[in-house]
Design a protein around this motif. Structure first.
Motif, PDB file in Angstrom:
ATOM      1  N   VAL A  37       0.873  -1.173   0.000  1.00  0.00           N
ATOM      2  CA  VAL A  37       0.000   0.000   0.000  1.00  0.00           C
ATOM      3  C   VAL A  37       0.905   1.216   0.000  1.00  0.00           C
ATOM      4  O   VAL A  37       1.930   1.223   0.691  1.00  0.00           O
ATOM      5  CB  VAL A  37      -0.895   0.009   1.266  1.00  0.00           C
ATOM      6  N   GLN A  39       1.232   5.710   0.099  1.00  0.00           N
ATOM      7  CA  GLN A  39       0.565   6.929   0.532  1.00  0.00           C
ATOM      8  C   GLN A  39       1.445   8.127   0.209  1.00  0.00           C
ATOM      9  O   GLN A  39       2.502   8.306   0.820  1.00  0.00           O
ATOM     10  CB  GLN A  39       0.272   6.877   2.028  1.00  0.00           C
ATOM     11  N   GLN A  43      -1.945  12.571   1.304  1.00  0.00           N
ATOM     12  CA  GLN A  43      -2.976  11.891   0.507  1.00  0.00           C
ATOM     13  C   GLN A  43      -3.454  10.614   1.199  1.00  0.00           C
ATOM     14  O   GLN A  43      -2.987  10.261   2.281  1.00  0.00           O
ATOM     15  CB  GLN A  43      -2.413  11.555  -0.883  1.00  0.00           C
ATOM     16  N   GLY A  44      -4.373   9.933   0.540  1.00  0.00           N
ATOM     17  CA  GLY A  44      -4.940   8.725   1.113  1.00  0.00           C
ATOM     18  C   GLY A  44      -4.120   7.483   0.810  1.00  0.00           C
ATOM     19  O   GLY A  44      -3.038   7.538   0.231  1.00  0.00           O
ATOM     20  N   LEU A  45      -4.680   6.347   1.231  1.00  0.00           N
ATOM     21  CA  LEU A  45      -4.027   5.057   1.038  1.00  0.00           C
ATOM     22  C   LEU A  45      -4.379   4.503  -0.336  1.00  0.00           C
ATOM     23  O   LEU A  45      -5.532   4.574  -0.768  1.00  0.00           O
ATOM     24  CB  LEU A  45      -4.501   4.079   2.128  1.00  0.00           C
ATOM     25  N   TYR A  95       4.093   0.915   2.197  1.00  0.00           N
ATOM     26  CA  TYR A  95       3.899   0.011   3.329  1.00  0.00           C
ATOM     27  C   TYR A  95       3.695  -1.424   2.834  1.00  0.00           C
ATOM     28  O   TYR A  95       3.010  -1.641   1.836  1.00  0.00           O
ATOM     29  CB  TYR A  95       2.639   0.365   4.115  1.00  0.00           C
TER      30      TYR A  95
END
Lengths: 119, 107
Positions: A37, A39, A43-45, A95
Motif C-alpha cells: 500500500v 501513501q 494523501q490517502g491510502l 507500506y
C-alpha cells in the motif's frame, strides 16, 4: 510477536527503479499474503497489490501493472516490491501489510519506506 | 473495481461527542468484507473493524461498525482525545480498494 520490518528511505531519479523490502518475523512467512500500500504526502491510502509467499503468485492493481514486480525470498522471510519507470508522482511512503487468520484486512503493517523521486 | 466514497470529508467535533462516519460502495461488498482503519500523522494505519462489524484485537468498545451491501458506518460513541485522526474504509471482497478518508478533528 509478528513484525514486518521494511528497508530504509530511498531517493531515485525519474525513470529509475526502486526495490523495497519487507522482512517478516514471528510467524510462518508462507502462511499469509503480503500486500503493498502506498501513501503520497497528505494523501490517502492506495492499494498496489498482493503476493502469496508460498506460490509466488501476485495480484497487481491495474494502475501499476507493467511497472510493479512483487517477489519473495522464503529462506529469509522477505518480500520485495520493485517499482520501475519512476515519476515524481511516485514519491510516497510504501507500506507492506498482512492479514490474520480471521480476515484479509491488514492487522499487521510495516513501518513504511519513504521513496522520493526527484531529479 | 469497487469504488468507495466516504463522507463527510472532515468532521469537526469535541471530545465526548459521538462521531458517525459513512462509507458507500459503488457495488455490493461481498460477505461484508469491509474494514475501517485509523491513521495518525507519521504512523502506519491501525485496523479498527473488519467484517463490517467485528472489532480488531485491542480496539476499545467505543468503536463500532455496522452496515452491509453498499452502505457502512463507523461510530465512535464518545470521542477521546486520541481518536482525532483520519479514518479509512477498505473493501476486500473484490480485490482491495480504500476510500479517500474522513478526517476527524477537534472543534
Amino acid at each position: 510477536q509478528v513484525q514486518l520490518v521494511q528497508s530504509g528511505a530511498e531517493v531515485r531519479k525519474p525513470g529509475a527503479s526502486v526495490k523495497v523490502s519487507c522482512k517478516a518475523s514471528g510467524y510462518t512467512f508462507t502462511n499469509y499474503d503480503i500486500n503493498w500500500v502506498r501513501q503520497a504526502t497528505g494523501q490517502g491510502l492506495e492499494w498496489m497489490g498482493w503476493m502469496n509467499p508460498n506460490s509466488g503468485n501476485t495480484g497487481i492493481a491495474k494502475k501499476f501493472q507493467g511497472r510493479v514486480t512483487m517477489t519473495r525470498k522464503t529462506s529469509i522471510s522477505a518480500a520485495y516490491m520493485e517499482l520501475s519507470s519512476l515519476k515524481s508522482e511516485d514519491t510516497a511512503v510504501y507500506y507492506c501489510a498482512r492479514g490474520t487468520r480471521y480476515s484479509l484486512s491488514y492487522y499487521y503493517w510495516g513501518q513504511g519506506t519513504l521513496v522520493t523521486v526527484s531529479s | 473495481e469497487i469504488v468507495l466514497t466516504q463522507s463527510p470529508g472532515t468532521l469537526s467535533l469535541s471530545p465526548g461527542e459521538r462521531a458517525t462516519l459513512s462509507c458507500r460502495a459503488s457495488q455490493s461488498v461481498s460477505s461484508s468484507f469491509l474494514a475501517w482503519y485509523q491513521q495518525k500523522p507519521g504512523q502506519a494505519p491501525r485496523l479498527l473493524i473488519y467484517g463490517a462489524s467485528s472489532r480488531a484485537t485491542g480496539i476499545p468498545d467505543r468503536f463500532s461498525g455496522s452496515g452491509s451491501g453498499t452502505d457502512f458506518t463507523l461510530t465512535i460513541s464518545r470521542l477521546e482525545p486520541e481518536d482525532f485522526a483520519v479514518y479509512y474504509c477498505q473493501q476486500y471482497g473484490s480485490s482491495f480498494t480504500f476510500g479517500p478518508g474522513t478526517k476527524v478533528d477537534i472543534k
